[in-house]
Design a protein around this motif. Sequence first.
Motif, short mmCIF file in Angstrom:
data_model
loop_
_atom_site.label_atom_id
_atom_site.label_comp_id
_atom_site.label_asym_id
_atom_site.label_seq_id
_atom_site.Cartn_x
_atom_site.Cartn_y
_atom_site.Cartn_z
N PRO A 40 -1.99 2.54 -3.13
CA PRO A 40 -0.89 2.63 -4.09
C PRO A 40 -0.89 4.00 -4.77
O PRO A 40 -1.90 4.70 -4.78
CB PRO A 40 -1.18 1.51 -5.09
CG PRO A 40 -2.65 1.24 -4.96
CD PRO A 40 -3.02 1.59 -3.55
N LEU A 53 4.37 -1.28 -4.70
CA LEU A 53 3.06 -0.65 -4.70
C LEU A 53 2.46 -0.95 -3.33
O LEU A 53 2.27 -2.11 -2.96
CB LEU A 53 2.16 -1.22 -5.80
CG LEU A 53 2.56 -0.90 -7.23
CD1 LEU A 53 1.62 -1.60 -8.21
CD2 LEU A 53 2.57 0.59 -7.49
N TYR A 54 2.20 0.09 -2.55
CA TYR A 54 1.75 -0.08 -1.18
C TYR A 54 0.24 -0.25 -1.07
O TYR A 54 -0.52 0.39 -1.80
CB TYR A 54 2.19 1.11 -0.32
CG TYR A 54 3.68 1.18 -0.18
CD1 TYR A 54 4.34 0.40 0.77
CD2 TYR A 54 4.44 1.98 -1.02
CE1 TYR A 54 5.72 0.44 0.89
CE2 TYR A 54 5.82 2.02 -0.91
CZ TYR A 54 6.46 1.25 0.04
OH TYR A 54 7.82 1.28 0.15
N CYS A 55 -0.16 -1.13 -0.17
CA CYS A 55 -1.57 -1.31 0.16
C CYS A 55 -1.63 -1.84 1.58
O CYS A 55 -1.15 -2.94 1.86
CB CYS A 55 -2.25 -2.28 -0.79
SG CYS A 55 -4.01 -2.48 -0.43
N TRP A 67 -4.30 -8.36 -5.18
CA TRP A 67 -3.95 -7.34 -6.17
C TRP A 67 -4.56 -7.69 -7.52
O TRP A 67 -4.62 -8.87 -7.90
CB TRP A 67 -2.43 -7.24 -6.32
CG TRP A 67 -1.82 -6.45 -5.22
CD1 TRP A 67 -1.34 -6.91 -4.03
CD2 TRP A 67 -1.65 -5.04 -5.19
NE1 TRP A 67 -0.89 -5.88 -3.27
CE2 TRP A 67 -1.06 -4.71 -3.97
CE3 TRP A 67 -1.95 -4.01 -6.09
CZ2 TRP A 67 -0.76 -3.40 -3.61
CZ3 TRP A 67 -1.64 -2.72 -5.73
CH2 TRP A 67 -1.05 -2.42 -4.51
N SER A 89 1.50 -5.19 0.54
CA SER A 89 2.08 -4.45 -0.58
C SER A 89 2.60 -5.40 -1.65
O SER A 89 2.93 -6.55 -1.36
CB SER A 89 3.22 -3.55 -0.08
OG SER A 89 2.72 -2.62 0.86
#
Length: 135
Positions: A40, A53-55, A67, A89
């Motif tokens: 993120p 929010l990228y993951c 998260w 994400s």
Amino acid sequence: MGVQTRLLLLLIATTSKTVNGRLMDASLEEGIAPVILEEPTEEIVRRNDPLTLYCKASGMPAPRILWYRTDSQVALRDRDSRLQLPDGSLFFYRVRGRDRGTYYCVATNIAGTASSRKVTLQMACEYRSKDTAVD
């Protein structure tokens, strides 16, 4: 080859996978520990705007991504304004004031755990000027 021999070969079989450009070999029983591929980033957003929010993580078996916000797991409820996407994400339909904070993702499987960097989600200030009439 008998059934017992085949079973034994299956148990000691190894798998290969490329992780960050390196060929990794691991026992199927041990797996390959997760590696965070996309982390993120710091975000400043306006209230009620959407945000992701990228993951993304790799590993074997495929890691489960959770998260956290300020060291507590992010609760994802049916009527919440956010949801976790299939790629891991975190998507916010509408960012609210209560969403401000520090976020990070954790990828976990039987072989281990990997954590992303911690990032801060901030709200942009909106200033409204008052129009004043001059007589």
